[in-house]
Design an enzyme around this catalytic site. Structure first.
Site, PDB file in Angstrom:
ATOM      1  N   LYS A 296      34.346   2.992  -9.704  1.00  0.00           N
ATOM      2  CA  LYS A 296      35.245   1.950  -9.235  1.00  0.00           C
ATOM      3  C   LYS A 296      36.484   1.868 -10.127  1.00  0.00           C
ATOM      4  O   LYS A 296      36.450   2.272 -11.295  1.00  0.00           O
ATOM      5  CB  LYS A 296      34.538   0.596  -9.260  1.00  0.00           C
ATOM      6  CG  LYS A 296      33.387   0.442  -8.282  1.00  0.00           C
ATOM      7  CD  LYS A 296      32.729  -0.923  -8.470  1.00  0.00           C
ATOM      8  CE  LYS A 296      31.567  -1.117  -7.504  1.00  0.00           C
ATOM      9  NZ  LYS A 296      32.028  -1.271  -6.113  1.00  0.00           N
ATOM     10  N   ARG A 370      23.038   0.354   0.191  1.00  0.00           N
ATOM     11  CA  ARG A 370      22.294   0.719   1.404  1.00  0.00           C
ATOM     12  C   ARG A 370      21.219   1.759   1.105  1.00  0.00           C
ATOM     13  O   ARG A 370      20.228   1.856   1.831  1.00  0.00           O
ATOM     14  CB  ARG A 370      23.272   1.220   2.467  1.00  0.00           C
ATOM     15  CG  ARG A 370      24.047   2.473   2.104  1.00  0.00           C
ATOM     16  CD  ARG A 370      25.314   2.640   2.916  1.00  0.00           C
ATOM     17  NE  ARG A 370      26.291   1.609   2.584  1.00  0.00           N
ATOM     18  CZ  ARG A 370      27.452   1.455   3.220  1.00  0.00           C
ATOM     19  NH1 ARG A 370      27.768   2.263   4.215  1.00  0.00           N
ATOM     20  NH2 ARG A 370      28.299   0.519   2.862  1.00  0.00           N
TER      21      ARG A 370
END
Length: 515
Positions: A296, A370
């Site tokens: 990130k 996920r």
């Protein structure tokens, strides 16, 4: 911390209190004599109306005045609830949160809370909302400050009992604020006790999510869950790396492969529902999310300590449900890992195999939530769940779609989604169902595996949810709750504090009631 008790209106208590908080909508202000206040108080209200109009009843407003009484001085605090249809339980909850911070700021130790609404014996849901607002609004996390914020409560040392900001006996420490709520509701004490149980668990979840990543690791979160299980006599199970390998849980193992802190799959089981089927609450527990190899940007990365809020919400909900002894059967699953870049980390382009046998092409290692949930929802079905609800800070896209005060529901069962939305409304948490697009599964198709973990920016919240849904047993009702935009607040507002909000915890508790 705030401690609550109920009482009938008593003019003597009004006069002795350091502060009196009046919760008023515009219409209630005209019926304030229902509260049995000392005459001097009515004069202050009349003065407010004369000089301000009804501005002091505006939704979310706080107006504070110091008035002379026979026994000294009393602070009179007006907490505005709004006008007309704005006078809802949630707006009362918000007003109470603002009032709690005003009490702290003024260093009040004893206060009275009253509202014309609470003179109606049938308004128990308003009393519960007011109590929750006071308790949740008083929360702060200042554990690591050498000098605490004046008059505010924070968390205790990690080795001590977690201080939720709502527990403890009066006189236990100098930070207690005793608030006596005047009400005509007969079962008021039971309502206040229930609200306290709910808020205790919400604040526990907030504490966990506000802790930095060097304190809360998968193993520490697992220990916290086991401690909760022991306290409330829940069945617990914690899967280690070896045990997850034996079960073929390659998705969560891949996410945790880059960290020195090994992943954990945590299960809590609560069985007080007799022959009722089991429902699973499944939470994403990424204790820190650097993005992995797909790292990130540095700006805002520190906020990624809260990427385990879904797991914290599940733990808080299980704690509350057990404390309230609700007659339901529930399984709580927390999929915990730390997503870090290293020589052993999963790479973009890698292909991994999940517990249900499906192969996954990893397009983006920052779409890791996920992956851990893929194994978690599959495992929930293995543990006997006939209905699965997962909750996660899954996407940034959800805040683009719905903002910072509403969360998303993606579900293969419209009735289940509607039940969740109604539960959230009762809990003061807003949800919106997003459709499952016909092309969603096509968007997740991989050229070299069964599925890819990133379908790109279009419909990102939907495709993220649909990805998880592919790992739930076929025919099982399932819903995905994306709290990516609501898990953290940028400023304190109403009952929501700056920092982690633990959004979704109260909804899961209300959802359990509906079962």
């Amino acid at each position: 911390m705030i401690v609550l008790k109920s009482s009938r209106e008593n003019i003597g208590q009004y006069e002795k209190a350091e502060a009196v908080v009046l919760f008023l909508c515009k219409e209630c202000a005209d019926h304030i004599r229902m509260l049995g206040l000392p005459e001097d108080f009515y004069e202050v209200v009349a003065y407010q109306i004369k000089t301000q109009g009804y501005g002091f009843t505006d939704k979310g407003s706080i107006t504070s005045a110091l008035m002379k009484t026979g026994s000294g001085f009393t602070r009179l605090i007006f907490a505005g609830v709004g006008a007309g249809k704005e006078c809802t339980p949630n707006h009362l909850r918000m007003a109470a949160g603002n009032a709690a911070r005003e009490l702290q700021k003024c260093k009040i130790k004893q206060a009275v809370a009253a509202a014309p609404l609470l003179t109606n014996p049938k308004r128990g849901h308003y009393l519960k909302a007011l109590a929750e607002g006071l308790l949740l609004g008083s929360y702060t996390f200042d554990k690591y400050k050498s000098k605490k914020d004046t008059g505010e409560t924070g968390s205790s040392n990690r080795n001590e009992k977690v201080n939720t900001g709502v527990t403890g006996a009066v006189g236990e420490n100098e930070e207690n604020i005793l608030v006596t709520v005047f009400t005509a509701i007969e079962n008021a004490d039971a309502i206040l006790n229930e609200a306290t149980s709910i808020c205790r668990a919400i604040c526990h979840a907030r504490d966990l999510a506000n802790e930095p990543g060097n304190v809360i690791t998968p193993d520490v979160l697992a220990a916290e869950a086991v401690q909760t299980a022991e306290k409330y006599e829940l069945e617990s199970e914690v899967l280690t790396v070896k045990e997850m390998q034996e079960r073929g849980m390659g998705a969560i193992l891949a996410v945790g492969a880059g960290s020195v802190h090994e992943p954990r799959m945590i299960m809590l089981k609560y069985a007080k529902g007799g022959d009722k089927p089991f429902t699973a609450f499944v939470g994403k527990g990424i204790t820190f999310d650097s993005g992995g190899i797909s790292i990130k940007p540095s700006d805002g990365m520190g906020e990624m300590k809260d990427d385990m809020t879904g797991a914290a919400a599940v733990l808080g909900a299980m704690e509350t449900i057990a404390a309230l002894q609700l007659p339901v059967n529930l399984i709580g699953i927390m999929a915990c890992a730390e997503n870090m870049p290293s020589g052993s980390a999963v790479r973009p382009g890698d292909i991994i195999r999940a517990g249900n046998g499906k192969t996954i092409e990893v397009d983006n290692t920052d779409a890791e939530g996920r992956l851990v949930l893929a194994d978690a929802v599959w495992y929930a079905c293995r543990k006997g769940a006939t209905k699965v609800i997962d909750i996660a800070t899954l996407t940034g896209a959800v805040s683009i779609a719905l903002g910072e005060h509403m969360s998303a529901v993606v579900s293969n069962d419209d009735a289940l989604a509607a039940t969740i939305i109604k539960a959230g409304h009762r809990a003061g948490e807003a949800w919106w169902q997003l459709p499952i697009l016909e092309e969603a599964e096509e968007m997740l198709a991989s050229k070299c595996a069964d599925v890819i973990n990133n379908a790109g920016r279009p419909a990102g919240t939907i495709t993220g949810g649909v990805f998880i849904g592919q790992f739930v047993d076929k025919g099982t009702p399932w819903a995905h709750l994306d709290i990516g935009g609501t898990s953290t607040a940028k400023k304190s507002e109403g009952h929501l504090p700056e920092g982690c909000t633990a959004f979704g915890t109260a909804t899961l508790v209300e959802l359990a009631r509906s079962f």
